[in-house]
Design a protein around this motif. Sequence first.
Motif, PDB file in Angstrom:
ATOM      1  N   ASN A  28       0.790  -1.234   0.000  1.00 49.38           N
ATOM      2  CA  ASN A  28       0.000   0.000   0.000  1.00 49.38           C
ATOM      3  C   ASN A  28       0.823   1.286   0.000  1.00 49.38           C
ATOM      4  O   ASN A  28       0.264   2.377  -0.009  1.00 49.38           O
ATOM      5  N   GLY A  29       2.141   1.192   0.018  1.00 47.28           N
ATOM      6  CA  GLY A  29       2.939   2.410  -0.060  1.00 47.28           C
ATOM      7  C   GLY A  29       2.994   3.203   1.229  1.00 47.28           C
ATOM      8  O   GLY A  29       3.379   4.367   1.221  1.00 47.28           O
ATOM      9  N   LYS A  30       2.609   2.574   2.352  1.00 43.97           N
ATOM     10  CA  LYS A  30       2.672   3.291   3.630  1.00 43.97           C
ATOM     11  C   LYS A  30       4.009   3.059   4.326  1.00 43.97           C
ATOM     12  O   LYS A  30       4.587   1.974   4.215  1.00 43.97           O
ATOM     13  N   ALA A  31       4.429   4.081   5.081  1.00 41.29           N
ATOM     14  CA  ALA A  31       5.719   3.986   5.761  1.00 41.29           C
ATOM     15  C   ALA A  31       5.726   2.834   6.759  1.00 41.29           C
ATOM     16  O   ALA A  31       4.729   2.580   7.438  1.00 41.29           O
ATOM     17  N   LEU A  32       6.852   2.139   6.819  1.00 43.89           N
ATOM     18  CA  LEU A  32       6.993   1.026   7.757  1.00 43.89           C
ATOM     19  C   LEU A  32       8.006   1.336   8.842  1.00 43.89           C
ATOM     20  O   LEU A  32       7.829   1.027  10.012  1.00 43.89           O
ATOM     21  N   HIS A  33       9.099   1.991   8.438  1.00 44.66           N
ATOM     22  CA  HIS A  33      10.280   2.022   9.275  1.00 44.66           C
ATOM     23  C   HIS A  33      11.236   3.006   8.623  1.00 44.66           C
ATOM     24  O   HIS A  33      11.328   3.063   7.404  1.00 44.66           O
ATOM     25  N   GLY A  34      11.938   3.814   9.456  1.00 42.62           N
ATOM     26  CA  GLY A  34      12.850   4.769   8.845  1.00 42.62           C
ATOM     27  C   GLY A  34      14.261   4.664   9.404  1.00 42.62           C
ATOM     28  O   GLY A  34      14.450   4.292  10.557  1.00 42.62           O
ATOM     29  N   VAL A  35      15.244   4.941   8.563  1.00 39.40           N
ATOM     30  CA  VAL A  35      16.624   4.975   9.052  1.00 39.40           C
ATOM     31  C   VAL A  35      17.369   6.152   8.452  1.00 39.40           C
ATOM     32  O   VAL A  35      17.043   6.634   7.373  1.00 39.40           O
ATOM     33  N   CYS A  36      18.356   6.623   9.207  1.00 35.79           N
ATOM     34  CA  CYS A  36      19.260   7.618   8.673  1.00 35.79           C
ATOM     35  C   CYS A  36      20.641   7.195   9.106  1.00 35.79           C
ATOM     36  O   CYS A  36      20.885   6.974  10.295  1.00 35.79           O
ATOM     37  N   ARG A  37      21.539   7.055   8.181  1.00 36.60           N
ATOM     38  CA  ARG A  37      22.882   6.531   8.469  1.00 36.60           C
ATOM     39  C   ARG A  37      22.800   5.256   9.290  1.00 36.60           C
ATOM     40  O   ARG A  37      23.473   5.095  10.306  1.00 36.60           O
ATOM     41  N   ASP A  38      21.927   4.346   8.841  1.00 31.30           N
ATOM     42  CA  ASP A  38      21.771   3.028   9.457  1.00 31.30           C
ATOM     43  C   ASP A  38      21.210   3.042  10.878  1.00 31.30           C
ATOM     44  O   ASP A  38      21.210   2.030  11.566  1.00 31.30           O
ATOM     45  N   ILE A  39      20.733   4.217  11.327  1.00 28.98           N
ATOM     46  CA  ILE A  39      20.153   4.267  12.670  1.00 28.98           C
ATOM     47  C   ILE A  39      18.655   4.525  12.522  1.00 28.98           C
ATOM     48  O   ILE A  39      18.240   5.424  11.774  1.00 28.98           O
ATOM     49  N   PRO A  40      17.810   3.750  13.198  1.00 31.97           N
ATOM     50  CA  PRO A  40      16.362   3.913  13.060  1.00 31.97           C
ATOM     51  C   PRO A  40      15.908   5.301  13.529  1.00 31.97           C
ATOM     52  O   PRO A  40      16.364   5.784  14.561  1.00 31.97           O
ATOM     53  N   ILE A  41      15.033   5.939  12.743  1.00 31.39           N
ATOM     54  CA  ILE A  41      14.449   7.216  13.178  1.00 31.39           C
ATOM     55  C   ILE A  41      12.985   7.247  12.769  1.00 31.39           C
ATOM     56  O   ILE A  41      12.560   6.490  11.888  1.00 31.39           O
ATOM     57  N   THR A  42      12.190   8.125  13.410  1.00 29.98           N
ATOM     58  CA  THR A  42      10.788   8.252  13.023  1.00 29.98           C
ATOM     59  C   THR A  42      10.442   9.692  12.683  1.00 29.98           C
ATOM     60  O   THR A  42       9.382   9.974  12.138  1.00 29.98           O
ATOM     61  N   ILE A  43      11.334  10.628  13.041  1.00 26.57           N
ATOM     62  CA  ILE A  43      11.078  12.046  12.796  1.00 26.57           C
ATOM     63  C   ILE A  43      12.128  12.582  11.834  1.00 26.57           C
ATOM     64  O   ILE A  43      13.316  12.287  11.986  1.00 26.57           O
ATOM     65  N   GLN A  44      11.703  13.340  10.840  1.00 29.07           N
ATOM     66  CA  GLN A  44      12.653  13.987   9.930  1.00 29.07           C
ATOM     67  C   GLN A  44      13.393  15.067  10.722  1.00 29.07           C
ATOM     68  O   GLN A  44      12.781  15.975  11.269  1.00 29.07           O
ATOM     69  N   PRO A  45      14.720  14.960  10.860  1.00 26.71           N
ATOM     70  CA  PRO A  45      15.467  15.861  11.753  1.00 26.71           C
ATOM     71  C   PRO A  45      15.428  17.337  11.331  1.00 26.71           C
ATOM     72  O   PRO A  45      15.504  18.211  12.180  1.00 26.71           O
ATOM     73  N   ASP A  46      15.298  17.610  10.051  1.00 28.32           N
ATOM     74  CA  ASP A  46      15.321  19.008   9.600  1.00 28.32           C
ATOM     75  C   ASP A  46      13.961  19.677   9.705  1.00 28.32           C
ATOM     76  O   ASP A  46      13.854  20.848  10.050  1.00 28.32           O
ATOM     77  N   THR A  47      12.887  18.920   9.407  1.00 29.18           N
ATOM     78  CA  THR A  47      11.562  19.546   9.378  1.00 29.18           C
ATOM     79  C   THR A  47      10.685  19.128  10.544  1.00 29.18           C
ATOM     80  O   THR A  47       9.649  19.734  10.796  1.00 29.18           O
ATOM     81  N   GLY A  48      11.087  18.068  11.235  1.00 27.16           N
ATOM     82  CA  GLY A  48      10.298  17.608  12.376  1.00 27.16           C
ATOM     83  C   GLY A  48       9.057  16.822  11.992  1.00 27.16           C
ATOM     84  O   GLY A  48       8.245  16.482  12.851  1.00 27.16           O
ATOM     85  N   ALA A  49       8.897  16.510  10.697  1.00 20.34           N
ATOM     86  CA  ALA A  49       7.701  15.783  10.265  1.00 20.34           C
ATOM     87  C   ALA A  49       7.763  14.322  10.706  1.00 20.34           C
ATOM     88  O   ALA A  49       8.835  13.751  10.851  1.00 20.34           O
ATOM     89  N   ASP A  50       6.589  13.744  10.940  1.00 23.46           N
ATOM     90  CA  ASP A  50       6.500  12.350  11.370  1.00 23.46           C
ATOM     91  C   ASP A  50       6.614  11.442  10.143  1.00 23.46           C
ATOM     92  O   ASP A  50       5.702  11.384   9.320  1.00 23.46           O
ATOM     93  N   LEU A  51       7.730  10.766  10.070  1.00 19.19           N
ATOM     94  CA  LEU A  51       7.981   9.951   8.886  1.00 19.19           C
ATOM     95  C   LEU A  51       6.986   8.810   8.745  1.00 19.19           C
ATOM     96  O   LEU A  51       6.715   8.334   7.638  1.00 19.19           O
ATOM     97  N   MET A  52       6.437   8.374   9.859  1.00 21.37           N
ATOM     98  CA  MET A  52       5.569   7.200   9.819  1.00 21.37           C
ATOM     99  C   MET A  52       4.209   7.508   9.183  1.00 21.37           C
ATOM    100  O   MET A  52       3.396   6.625   8.972  1.00 21.37           O
ATOM    101  N   LYS A  53       3.992   8.811   8.908  1.00 21.32           N
ATOM    102  CA  LYS A  53       2.717   9.177   8.283  1.00 21.32           C
ATOM    103  C   LYS A  53       2.802   9.153   6.765  1.00 21.32           C
ATOM    104  O   LYS A  53       1.803   9.402   6.076  1.00 21.32           O
ATOM    105  N   ILE A  54       3.986   8.889   6.251  1.00 21.95           N
ATOM    106  CA  ILE A  54       4.133   8.899   4.789  1.00 21.95           C
ATOM    107  C   ILE A  54       3.241   7.839   4.151  1.00 21.95           C
ATOM    108  O   ILE A  54       3.184   6.700   4.617  1.00 21.95           O
ATOM    109  N   GLU A  55       2.525   8.258   3.107  1.00 18.40           N
ATOM    110  CA  GLU A  55       1.787   7.290   2.312  1.00 18.40           C
ATOM    111  C   GLU A  55       1.915   7.738   0.868  1.00 18.40           C
ATOM    112  O   GLU A  55       1.450   8.797   0.484  1.00 18.40           O
ATOM    113  N   VAL A  56       2.590   6.923   0.059  1.00 18.89           N
ATOM    114  CA  VAL A  56       2.855   7.324  -1.313  1.00 18.89           C
ATOM    115  C   VAL A  56       1.599   7.121  -2.155  1.00 18.89           C
ATOM    116  O   VAL A  56       1.054   6.013  -2.199  1.00 18.89           O
ATOM    117  N   PRO A  57       1.120   8.207  -2.834  1.00 17.75           N
ATOM    118  CA  PRO A  57      -0.065   8.060  -3.673  1.00 17.75           C
ATOM    119  C   PRO A  57       0.297   7.365  -4.994  1.00 17.75           C
ATOM    120  O   PRO A  57       1.473   7.232  -5.313  1.00 17.75           O
TER     121      PRO A  57
END
Lengths: 321, 510
Positions: free
Chosen positions: A208-237
């Motif tokens: 379904n194109g929905k976010a599952l899990h995020g990493v940055c430099r191989d470390i798990p993250i859930t928030i975009q560090p620059d904008t503060g957006a919740d990565l887990m809300k991503i859903e690709v149309p």
Amino acid sequence: MFAWLKSFASPKELSKAGVLGMNRRNFDIISQYNPRCLYPLVDDKVKTKELANKIGISTPRLIGIIEYQYEAKNILDIIHGQKEFVIKPAQGSGGKGVLVIKDYQEEGHFFTTASGRQLAYNEVYQHISNILSGLYSLGGKYDTAIVEELVHFSDIFKDYSYQGVPDVRVIVYKGYPAMAMTRLPTKASGGRANLHQGAIGVGLDISNGKALHGVCRDIPITIQPDTGADLMKIEVPYWREHLLIGALAYEMTGLGYLGADIVLDARRGPMMLELNARPGLAIQIANGIGLKNCLKEIDKSYPSGLSAEERVDFVLNKRAK
Amino acid sequence: MLKKIASVRGILSIFLFLSIIYAGYCIYYKVEYWGFHFTPKQTANIWSIEAHISFEPTGEPIKVSLTTPRSNDSFKVLEENTIAEGYKISKNKTASRLIMTSPAREELQDIYYKILLFDNTDSRGKTKSAAPATPEAPIFDEQKLAAAKQLLKLAQAREGDPVSQIIRLLNEEPMHPAVQAYLPVKTTQKIMVEIISDLLALKKIPSQIARGFKLQESKKSLSPDLMIEAYTNGSWRIYDIKTGKKGIPDNFVLFQRGGQSLIDVEGGENSVIKFSVLKSITSSMKLAGQRAKLLNQEDRFQYSIYNLPLAQQNTLKWLSIFPLAILMIVLMRNVIGLQTMGTFTPMLLAMSLIKTGFWPGMLCFAIIMTLGLLIRFVMSKFNLLLVPRISAVVIFVILIMQSLTIIGYQLDFHIAQSAVFFPIIIMSWIIERASITWEEDGALNACREIIFSLVVAIATYFVISSEYIRHIMFAFNELNLVVLFMVMLLGTYTGYRLMELKRFRPLVKK
Ligand SMILES: Nc1ncnc2c1ncn2[C@@H]1O[C@H](COP(=O)(O)OP(=O)(O)O)[C@@H](O)[C@H]1O
């Protein structure tokens, strides 16, 4: 004393988690399913584009190509009447040598890049000359410069990335989309969508194109560090269209294991930017799951002989259950 | 899919196995027959023994017969040389005597006989032979017989076999009164041998005299040492007449066995024979050809590396370490998972380090890299095209090397001069790659690539810098075949790389 050992997994654990290692990828998969003779189809973007148009995959429209140094001055004829376009090497990799022109004034030949830099004609000329001499291609081979239509990136990723343009990478195995992620540029990556430069990778649910899990430099993250957006809300149309591009790429190239890089154009939907015959393994980290089990399942229980559309539907239905 | 791997792997494993067996056989062969050693710089002693014979002719036809060592008697004869002007020389192989004949002469005669020997420590001091006739008991008067019998009885209390027992008794310190009474006041080696021989004859043990040299360098001329050989248990065994020790002592070469004389001169008188012994040292590798020749295996040796001119041997010696270095690279990349700049760059760096020495090499590398990167950064402002740009870097690297060498010479700072040993093109590519990575992926990635390359280079260096390993790979060059199949087998390794164990660690579910 042995605490550092804890940062290593045992081979058994990795195998249990279904992680695909580089050696196995090269030996069992790439050398089995990707005959070398097919590489030129994906290494040269001009060829890829031609093939894609034939089979019905949408790509940024080709405005013109420049093959030899003496043709470099033809650039003005090629871009005549264009306001915005992209100049890039046909055999580049990792986004090297991509010049995005957002605004071109025919009068006086003023160029404005995506980052707002002003360029004069001779600088653009020099850039094309660099591309032709192989500055950006692997091994310094002579290259061709491509002038293509600018993609107007859809806004949906705007909150998730810092400058730059996110894209979606779909791994296709034997024609079946197997795993996907989106790559989001960050400040640290300098606005580029390469994971090893510090971009964020967010694994996407293949059904379904929905976010599952995020990493940055191989470390798990859930928030975009620059904008503060919740990565887990991503859903690709247009998820089905994304997968369809991947599935068709298999038909188009015959590569049993490939990675399709797809961007989302605000008006024209998903477009394929490039294909990769040796896609990396970082996608496993972005998804938090190993690829081996996915591939094994495709080997074992997915039917063969289906059309691209049928395969995509098969994947969408299978995982939805 | 699985089946295919299994068979490729199977075939390669079989080849690896075969190559190990082959290499094993060759190693055995070279050690056993060519005298190769596992340790480098092994030397073998070569002895040259010179016999100088002089005599006054009596005016009759001359015939000189000299006993010579047999090559199967524990020492191998490399070369035999006779200087006897005007003499007809022939050799009696069975009796191992050299016979020189000449018509009558007048002046004082000088004949030189020279042999080169090396120790091959094979069969020492034991010669199988058919039983000789039982010796006749010596003719002693009653008194002497009684004394001899007493000695034999006394000897039984001594250590060793009957022969040693007798020798030990005779040499005992302080001397047993019975022995003192039995021995003449002044004994020479020759008398000693005769006495022992007589006593043995009483016990019905056949014995004979043997002559030879203790091989030790001495300026003055020597006379041969005497030993006694006794026939026991089906073979002739040799005994030291002073210690009673069985077997030929180390570095002792037997010149003559049995009752024959050392030298017979017909047509001459007042003959004198003087010996001198000289030692020279050669690497055992150099001797291999001679050994092969003795074993009639010249062909095999002729088609080996070791028969080439020395300069070429050295080049090949250098080359024969490459496969091992390549194996290191394969291990580092495919098993450890270190990403380096260029596949074989670290190997070439390691090779340079060998020539420069470790620390001087590292220092020069650091200096060249730093200066080169600085210059490259300045150059990146000029936006040069690829080929001219890399060419400029090459020229800069050459200039840096030149300056380093000159400065090093002026300041008497020799290590700086090792700069010239780094491959110029490789250094330029490293600089180019590093600066591109630096610009594109940041300093962190660039440094990581340089450091990984260095780590691999250093690891490779430590493997190939060992003189020992280098020697083995050259002396037993069949091992390269083993390395080849190991590398190929590693090409089918599909397990995780060490670095992946860390990288993919987050994927393991707790
Ligand atoms: N037509 C285009 N319009 C806008 N941006 C583009 C276009 N082509 C490439 N780019 C930008 O350049 C980046 C790299 O392009 P890509 O074609 O994937 O090159 P590479 O093969 O070197 O990675 C993309 O992620 C995108 O941000």
